[in-house]
Design an enzyme around this catalytic site. Structure first.
Site, mmCIF file in Angstrom:
data_model
loop_
_atom_site.group_PDB
_atom_site.id
_atom_site.type_symbol
_atom_site.label_atom_id
_atom_site.label_comp_id
_atom_site.label_asym_id
_atom_site.label_seq_id
_atom_site.Cartn_x
_atom_site.Cartn_y
_atom_site.Cartn_z
ATOM 1 N N GLU A 40 19.620 19.378 7.108
ATOM 2 C CA GLU A 40 20.655 18.472 6.613
ATOM 3 C C GLU A 40 21.432 17.885 7.789
ATOM 4 O OE1 GLU A 40 23.020 16.064 5.092
ATOM 5 O OE2 GLU A 40 21.737 17.098 3.627
ATOM 6 N N CYS A 166 22.627 8.596 -11.747
ATOM 7 C CA CYS A 166 23.665 8.437 -12.770
ATOM 8 C C CYS A 166 23.595 7.061 -13.407
ATOM 9 C CB CYS A 166 25.055 8.678 -12.198
ATOM 10 S SG CYS A 166 26.314 8.820 -13.504
ATOM 11 N N ASP A 303 17.174 14.128 -7.233
ATOM 12 C CA ASP A 303 16.902 12.699 -7.127
ATOM 13 C C ASP A 303 15.581 12.371 -6.430
ATOM 14 O OD1 ASP A 303 19.354 12.495 -8.282
ATOM 15 O OD2 ASP A 303 20.371 11.613 -6.551
ATOM 16 N N CYS A 346 25.152 12.757 -19.208
ATOM 17 C CA CYS A 346 25.875 11.672 -18.560
ATOM 18 C C CYS A 346 27.208 11.497 -19.268
ATOM 19 C CB CYS A 346 25.063 10.385 -18.616
ATOM 20 S SG CYS A 346 25.867 8.991 -17.804
#
Length: 411
Positions: A40, A166, A303, A346
């Site tokens: 990361e 989203c 994702d 959501c």
């Protein structure tokens, strides 16, 4: 060991977002001492679901951010670099500085790429000329500035082709803006438009008529099959490619005063250019086990994965326990029995103090967690979204804790 010999880890995680951090933390909670490393490059971990509230002036940007070091699980090695190349045949990842890292198990949770440059002229005008976006933390506060200073005219809100993270977020900011304009008594002077590249307002048909009612209530004009392809910030012009029912397309250009853009999104370059990717560039995994369809020691969720469900933190919440169980089973040469059912949720903000909570699984089946109507706007779910979910995310989910309330199919 030679300095040129790559390090090898039992579990190598690429990406310390919601998916990578929660998986690593859960693995170490269940198997203390497991050799887990996380690739990361970023120093800050953001709670991205709150960006819409930041753009609507209802949440502080500072509260969405924590130092990356404070969110990573104790016992995991942090490799502060970015992945450049995946070599699954050699069980190896090449970093952007040229180093190689080997693995027994690879977990790809690298998120996705915001492809700002796919819209001509967009990058050059972001953050000025009334062009804003909640999809980048450096821009979300400008969204609120644009909404707050709006005194009438044309306010446009866009949604690109799926998939995006989203998928309800492009609508949420439209509803918050419309609610603010109504409170400030400028809605009569506002021409509000929602432009979506797709043919429907939401991916689950059951929610579409209720969301259309919300849009009508704010006098937001819905323009489906309109994809933003270019922006001229100085002229305040937006160009859309419009596709008709016969598949024919044409371009139209409209003047705007406020333009909130949701950028096109795609897989990270090092993922789409690898042997792990499917034809669309996502890590090609089984939709239930989260295991790669060709490389049995590779898993992906969140994702960056090909999972055919919405890309949300709530989906990751349900995917992570499945991934962890199956990773541990793979390490033990056991059978992979855990299965993900496609759950995601959501919280669609429909105004200040109002949320419609869309929860569903594969096939678009509506599966509420609580015995409340999923199609009614709720003040309770507003409080959940604004006050309960951020600490739950940072202090529970990212710590690898997995106890949860079961969702149920709605009859």
């Amino acid at each position: 060991m030679s300095v040129n010999t790559p390090a090898t880890h039992q579990v190598l995680v690429i990406g310390a977002g919601a998916a990578g951090t929660s998986v690593a933390a859960s693995l170490l909670r269940q198997r203390p001492g497991l050799d887990v490393a996380i690739i990361e490059p970023g120093d800050v971990h953001y709670y991205q679901p709150a960006f819409t509230l930041v753009g609507g002036g209802a949440y502080s940007l500072a509260k969405t951010a924590r130092p990356q070091a404070s969110t990573l699980p104790e016992g995991a090695r942090w490799i502060r670099a970015a992945a450049r190349e995946l070599q699954p045949e050699q069980n190896r990842v090449i970093l952007n500085d040229g180093r190689a890292v080997n693995y027994e198990i690879l977990v790809v949770t690298s998120g996705l790429k915001l492809d700002w440059d796919k819209v001509d002229g967009l990058r050059q005008t972001l953050g000025r000329n009334g062009v804003c976006s909640n999809y980048d933390p450096s821009l979300a506060e400008y969204t609120w500035q644009c909404i707050r200073q709006f005194r009438g005219g044309k306010a446009f809100f866009t949604q690109p082709p799926a998939p995006i993270k989203c998928a309800g977020a492009p609508q949420k900011i439209a509803y918050l803006a419309a609610d603010h304009f109504r409170q400030k008594q400028v809605s009569e002077q506002a021409d509000l438009r929602f432009y979506a590249a797709g043919g429907a307002l939401f991916s689950v048909p059951d929610f579409v008529p209720y969301l259309e009612d919300v849009a009508r209530g704010y006098n937001i004009h819905l323009h489906m099959s309109h994809n933003l392809v270019a922006v001229d910030g100085d002229k305040k012009e937006a160009t859309f490619r419009v596709t008709d029912s016969a598949g024919e397309s044409r371009e139209i250009t409209e003047n705007f005063d406020l333009l909130h853009v949701t950028p096109p999104q795609c897989a990270q370059d090092f993922v789409k250019n690898s042997a792990l990717a499917n034809a669309d560039g996502w890590v090609d995994v089984d939709p239930h086990s989260l295991q790669h369809v060709h490389y049995s020691n590779v898993f992906s969720l969140g994702d960056s994965s090909s999972l055919p469900t919405s890309k949300t933190a709530a989906a990751v919440r349900k995917q992570s326990p499945v991934a962890v169980k199956n990773i541990l089973a793979r390490l033990a040469n056991g059978q992979l029995n855990a299965e993900y059912d496609g759950y995601t949720s959501c919280p669609i903000v429909t105004g200040y103090g109002k949320v419609m909570l869309a929860e569903f699984v594969y096939g678009g089946k509506v599966t509420p967690t609580l015995p409340l109507s999923p199609f009614k706007e709720s003040a309770f779910y507003w409080q959940v979204k604004k006050r309960a979910l951020p600490p739950f995310y940072f202090d529970y989910m990212l710590r690898g804790r997995e106890r949860d309330i079961a969702h149920k199919s709605r009859s």
